[in-house]
Design a protein around this motif. Structure first.
Motif, PDB file in Angstrom:
ATOM      1  N   ILE A  45      -3.751  -3.450   3.287  1.00 45.83           N
ATOM      2  CA  ILE A  45      -4.686  -3.791   4.362  1.00 45.83           C
ATOM      3  C   ILE A  45      -5.648  -2.632   4.616  1.00 45.83           C
ATOM      4  O   ILE A  45      -6.865  -2.822   4.709  1.00 45.83           O
ATOM      5  CB  ILE A  45      -3.912  -4.192   5.633  1.00 45.83           C
ATOM      6  N   ASN A  46      -5.132  -1.425   4.728  1.00 42.07           N
ATOM      7  CA  ASN A  46      -6.005  -0.283   5.009  1.00 42.07           C
ATOM      8  C   ASN A  46      -6.950   0.022   3.849  1.00 42.07           C
ATOM      9  O   ASN A  46      -8.099   0.405   4.065  1.00 42.07           O
ATOM     10  CB  ASN A  46      -5.174   0.947   5.376  1.00 42.07           C
ATOM     11  N   LEU A  47      -6.484  -0.142   2.608  1.00 41.73           N
ATOM     12  CA  LEU A  47      -7.354   0.130   1.462  1.00 41.73           C
ATOM     13  C   LEU A  47      -8.460  -0.916   1.344  1.00 41.73           C
ATOM     14  O   LEU A  47      -9.618  -0.573   1.088  1.00 41.73           O
ATOM     15  CB  LEU A  47      -6.541   0.210   0.168  1.00 41.73           C
ATOM     16  N   THR A  48      -8.118  -2.185   1.520  1.00 37.15           N
ATOM     17  CA  THR A  48      -9.168  -3.209   1.460  1.00 37.15           C
ATOM     18  C   THR A  48     -10.137  -3.060   2.626  1.00 37.15           C
ATOM     19  O   THR A  48     -11.340  -3.263   2.471  1.00 37.15           O
ATOM     20  CB  THR A  48      -8.568  -4.637   1.437  1.00 37.15           C
ATOM     21  N   GLY A  49      -9.634  -2.654   3.777  1.00 33.34           N
ATOM     22  CA  GLY A  49     -10.518  -2.410   4.920  1.00 33.34           C
ATOM     23  C   GLY A  49     -11.469  -1.252   4.672  1.00 33.34           C
ATOM     24  O   GLY A  49     -12.653  -1.323   5.012  1.00 33.34           O
ATOM     25  N   ALA A  50     -10.960  -0.184   4.067  1.00 29.46           N
ATOM     26  CA  ALA A  50     -11.813   0.972   3.744  1.00 29.46           C
ATOM     27  C   ALA A  50     -12.899   0.567   2.748  1.00 29.46           C
ATOM     28  O   ALA A  50     -14.065   0.955   2.885  1.00 29.46           O
ATOM     29  CB  ALA A  50     -10.965   2.112   3.173  1.00 29.46           C
ATOM     30  N   PHE A  51     -12.507  -0.224   1.750  1.00 32.97           N
ATOM     31  CA  PHE A  51     -13.472  -0.699   0.763  1.00 32.97           C
ATOM     32  C   PHE A  51     -14.563  -1.543   1.426  1.00 32.97           C
ATOM     33  O   PHE A  51     -15.754  -1.337   1.205  1.00 32.97           O
ATOM     34  CB  PHE A  51     -12.770  -1.514  -0.329  1.00 32.97           C
ATOM     35  N   LEU A  52     -14.155  -2.492   2.244  1.00 32.58           N
ATOM     36  CA  LEU A  52     -15.129  -3.383   2.891  1.00 32.58           C
ATOM     37  C   LEU A  52     -16.031  -2.638   3.867  1.00 32.58           C
ATOM     38  O   LEU A  52     -17.230  -2.927   3.955  1.00 32.58           O
ATOM     39  CB  LEU A  52     -14.403  -4.532   3.595  1.00 32.58           C
ATOM     40  N   LEU A  53     -15.482  -1.665   4.583  1.00 29.22           N
ATOM     41  CA  LEU A  53     -16.319  -0.886   5.495  1.00 29.22           C
ATOM     42  C   LEU A  53     -17.347  -0.077   4.710  1.00 29.22           C
ATOM     43  O   LEU A  53     -18.523  -0.027   5.088  1.00 29.22           O
ATOM     44  CB  LEU A  53     -15.459   0.033   6.364  1.00 29.22           C
ATOM     45  N   GLY A  54     -16.917   0.536   3.606  1.00 27.06           N
ATOM     46  CA  GLY A  54     -17.860   1.250   2.747  1.00 27.06           C
ATOM     47  C   GLY A  54     -18.929   0.321   2.200  1.00 27.06           C
ATOM     48  O   GLY A  54     -20.106   0.680   2.130  1.00 27.06           O
ATOM     49  N   THR A  83      -0.419   2.152  12.948  1.00 27.19           N
ATOM     50  CA  THR A  83       0.733   1.644  12.197  1.00 27.19           C
ATOM     51  C   THR A  83       1.025   2.544  11.008  1.00 27.19           C
ATOM     52  O   THR A  83       2.180   2.878  10.729  1.00 27.19           O
ATOM     53  CB  THR A  83       0.484   0.200  11.730  1.00 27.19           C
ATOM     54  N   PHE A  84      -0.024   2.956  10.314  1.00 30.11           N
ATOM     55  CA  PHE A  84       0.135   3.887   9.188  1.00 30.11           C
ATOM     56  C   PHE A  84       0.849   5.156   9.654  1.00 30.11           C
ATOM     57  O   PHE A  84       1.820   5.604   9.027  1.00 30.11           O
ATOM     58  CB  PHE A  84      -1.245   4.214   8.600  1.00 30.11           C
ATOM     59  N   SER A  85       0.413   5.734  10.752  1.00 34.20           N
ATOM     60  CA  SER A  85       1.015   6.970  11.262  1.00 34.20           C
ATOM     61  C   SER A  85       2.485   6.762  11.615  1.00 34.20           C
ATOM     62  O   SER A  85       3.343   7.582  11.261  1.00 34.20           O
ATOM     63  CB  SER A  85       0.255   7.450  12.503  1.00 34.20           C
ATOM     64  N   TYR A  86       2.765   5.671  12.297  1.00 30.94           N
ATOM     65  CA  TYR A  86       4.154   5.377  12.682  1.00 30.94           C
ATOM     66  C   TYR A  86       5.030   5.183  11.449  1.00 30.94           C
ATOM     67  O   TYR A  86       6.175   5.654  11.410  1.00 30.94           O
ATOM     68  CB  TYR A  86       4.209   4.136  13.576  1.00 30.94           C
ATOM     69  N   GLU A  87       4.522   4.485  10.454  1.00 29.88           N
ATOM     70  CA  GLU A  87       5.321   4.228   9.257  1.00 29.88           C
ATOM     71  C   GLU A  87       5.632   5.512   8.498  1.00 29.88           C
ATOM     72  O   GLU A  87       6.729   5.655   7.942  1.00 29.88           O
ATOM     73  CB  GLU A  87       4.619   3.201   8.369  1.00 29.88           C
ATOM     74  N   VAL A  88       4.699   6.452   8.470  1.00 26.60           N
ATOM     75  CA  VAL A  88       4.972   7.743   7.837  1.00 26.60           C
ATOM     76  C   VAL A  88       6.096   8.447   8.585  1.00 26.60           C
ATOM     77  O   VAL A  88       7.042   8.963   7.976  1.00 26.60           O
ATOM     78  CB  VAL A  88       3.703   8.631   7.784  1.00 26.60           C
ATOM     79  N   VAL A  89       6.023   8.472   9.911  1.00 29.13           N
ATOM     80  CA  VAL A  89       7.059   9.116  10.726  1.00 29.13           C
ATOM     81  C   VAL A  89       8.404   8.421  10.515  1.00 29.13           C
ATOM     82  O   VAL A  89       9.434   9.076  10.334  1.00 29.13           O
ATOM     83  CB  VAL A  89       6.658   9.099  12.222  1.00 29.13           C
ATOM     84  N   ARG A  90       8.408   7.089  10.523  1.00 28.46           N
ATOM     85  CA  ARG A  90       9.653   6.322  10.343  1.00 28.46           C
ATOM     86  C   ARG A  90      10.291   6.623   8.989  1.00 28.46           C
ATOM     87  O   ARG A  90      11.504   6.833   8.894  1.00 28.46           O
ATOM     88  CB  ARG A  90       9.391   4.833  10.484  1.00 28.46           C
ATOM     89  N   LEU A  91       9.478   6.640   7.940  1.00 28.16           N
ATOM     90  CA  LEU A  91      10.014   6.952   6.618  1.00 28.16           C
ATOM     91  C   LEU A  91      10.621   8.357   6.594  1.00 28.16           C
ATOM     92  O   LEU A  91      11.711   8.558   6.043  1.00 28.16           O
ATOM     93  CB  LEU A  91       8.914   6.828   5.553  1.00 28.16           C
TER      94      LEU A  91
END
Length: 128
Positions: free
Chosen positions: A39-48, A81-89
């Protein structure tokens, strides 16, 4: 009126993110947050892509462009969500997955935004 466009775009972006995230999490194995990464990668692509050239503002108009970029893509992508998932892992002792996810998202996110921006420039050249 711009606030309405952004709000409607955000509403749709949040729903698409939730739906896609659920579908991707059902397909992925293990604890690696593949859904958020995609989701974040496709969002970054579309925003660019959409912000890579002023042509999109002329094509869509400022209101619709705000709805797509600030509204939809702002709600579709998720830094929290990305930040939380890094912490959780990391807390779960999955240090390699945490570091892979962290560096992969940052590096690939920049590359995807750059690719979208480059594609936007190429599309601009084709329309001249």
């Amino acid at each position: 009126m711009h606030y309405l466009y952004i709000g409607l775009g955000g509403f749709l972006g949040a729903i698409v993110r939730f739906t896609l995230g659920q579908a991707l999490s059902k397909r992925s194995k293990g604890t690696f947050p593949t859904g958020t990464l995609i989701i974040n990668l496709t969002g970054a692509f579309l925003l660019g892509l959409f912000l890579g050239t002023p042509a999109f503002a002329h094509i869509f108009g400022n209101g619709l462009l705000l709805a797509i970029t600030t509204g939809f893509l702002g709600a579709y992508t998720t830094f929290s969500t990305f930040s939380y998932e890094v912490v959780r892992l990391a807390e779960d002792g999955e240090i390699v997955n945490a570091l892979t996810y962290l560096t992969g998202t940052l590096i690939l996110g920049l590359l995807f935004a750059l690719a979208g921006h480059a594609l936007s420039g190429m599309l601009m050249q084709l329309t001249r």
